[in-house]
Design an enzyme around this catalytic site. Structure first.
Site, PDB file in Angstrom:
ATOM      1  N   TYR A 178       0.848  -1.190   0.000  1.00  0.00           N
ATOM      2  CA  TYR A 178       0.000   0.000   0.000  1.00  0.00           C
ATOM      3  C   TYR A 178       0.884   1.241   0.000  1.00  0.00           C
ATOM      4  CZ  TYR A 178       0.773   1.153   4.984  1.00  0.00           C
ATOM      5  OH  TYR A 178       1.343   1.511   6.185  1.00  0.00           O
ATOM      6  N   CYS A 179       0.279   2.387  -0.385  1.00  0.00           N
ATOM      7  CA  CYS A 179       1.035   3.638  -0.369  1.00  0.00           C
ATOM      8  C   CYS A 179       0.176   4.778   0.170  1.00  0.00           C
ATOM      9  CB  CYS A 179       1.643   3.940  -1.740  1.00  0.00           C
ATOM     10  SG  CYS A 179       0.508   3.851  -3.140  1.00  0.00           S
ATOM     11  N   ARG A 180      -0.070   5.808  -0.637  1.00  0.00           N
ATOM     12  CA  ARG A 180      -0.733   7.013  -0.119  1.00  0.00           C
ATOM     13  C   ARG A 180      -2.242   7.015  -0.294  1.00  0.00           C
ATOM     14  NH1 ARG A 180       3.994  10.482  -2.972  1.00  0.00           N
ATOM     15  NH2 ARG A 180       5.449  10.599  -1.207  1.00  0.00           N
TER      16      ARG A 180
END
Length: 225
Positions: A178-180
């Protein structure tokens, strides 16, 4: 004109200050970035591709509307969100935009079509599988953003360091990156890279703030029941 009318006109004029401030796509992007953690003007310029002067001007507008605050750190001015409620607002804006605007849905689909097998894993399923020890959650954002806040149980390997740390990932578990949040492509790129190396991997569409909302809503529902 009645006092009530004057009061309401003044009230909505103040609300409109925030609405006017948020009419810029660049300022919305800056708020999204700052929701991941404090950043300098130089950092924001590098990420967004804007000039330092333009970033500074947009930040000043956001500051005047009291959506961001700043402090000095050595020779740098560091900006951050004025309140966590600003991050909550941005999550709501994303969801509303995606629900109401076909253009947003199409743009999202078009971007993800460029990445193979990008069907995201649901948050509820992720938490259940993490509890059973079936998956490893990977945070591919920069380390400073991870340090500001991350999903519990996630390990930090920034996207640019993924190749270097590939051997440290367990071969017997699925990797979920996952990221932002929904409109950040670092997680999609990470999953694509991991799959190219024969590692089973999935993408979590949500980021830290979406996860917090999910947990809060789940807790509230349980309390009501």
């Amino acid at each position: 004109m009645s006092m009530e009318r004057i009061w309401k006109d003044q009230l909505y004029q103040e609300f409109a200050r925030i609405g006017k401030c948020l009419s810029s796509p660049k300022r919305l992007e800056l708020l999204d970035l700052l929701s991941q953690g404090p950043k300098s003007v130089d950092q924001l310029a590098k990420i967004t591709g804007m000039s330092v002067a333009n970033v500074s001007q947009h930040l000043q507008t956001l500051h005047e509307s009291r959506l961001v605050r700043s402090h000095k750190q050595g020779n740098f001015v560091i900006y951050g969100l004025a309140e966590l409620s600003v991050a909550d607002f941005m999550v709501s804006l994303h969801r509303l935009g995606e629900k109401q605007l076909v253009e947003v849905q199409k743009l999202k689909s078009d971007i993800l079509l460029n990445h193979v097998s990008m069907e995201p894993i649901a948050l509820e399923e992720l938490l259940e599988r993490m509890h059973r020890g079936e998956v490893v959650l990977l945070d591919v954002r920069p380390k400073d953003e991870y340090a500001t806040g991350h999903i519990p149980g996630a390990i930090s390997i920034p996207m640019e360091e993924l190749e270097k740390h590939l051997a440290s990932l367990p071969a017997d578990k699925e990797i979920v990156a996952y990221c932002r949040g929904p409109y950040c492509l670092m997680s999609a790129q990470a999953v694509e890279y991991l799959k190219s190396k024969g590692i089973k991997a999935s993408r979590l569409e949500e980021g830290v703030h979406e996860w917090k909302r999910f947990v809060d809503s789940t807790t509230s529902n349980k309390e009501i029941i």
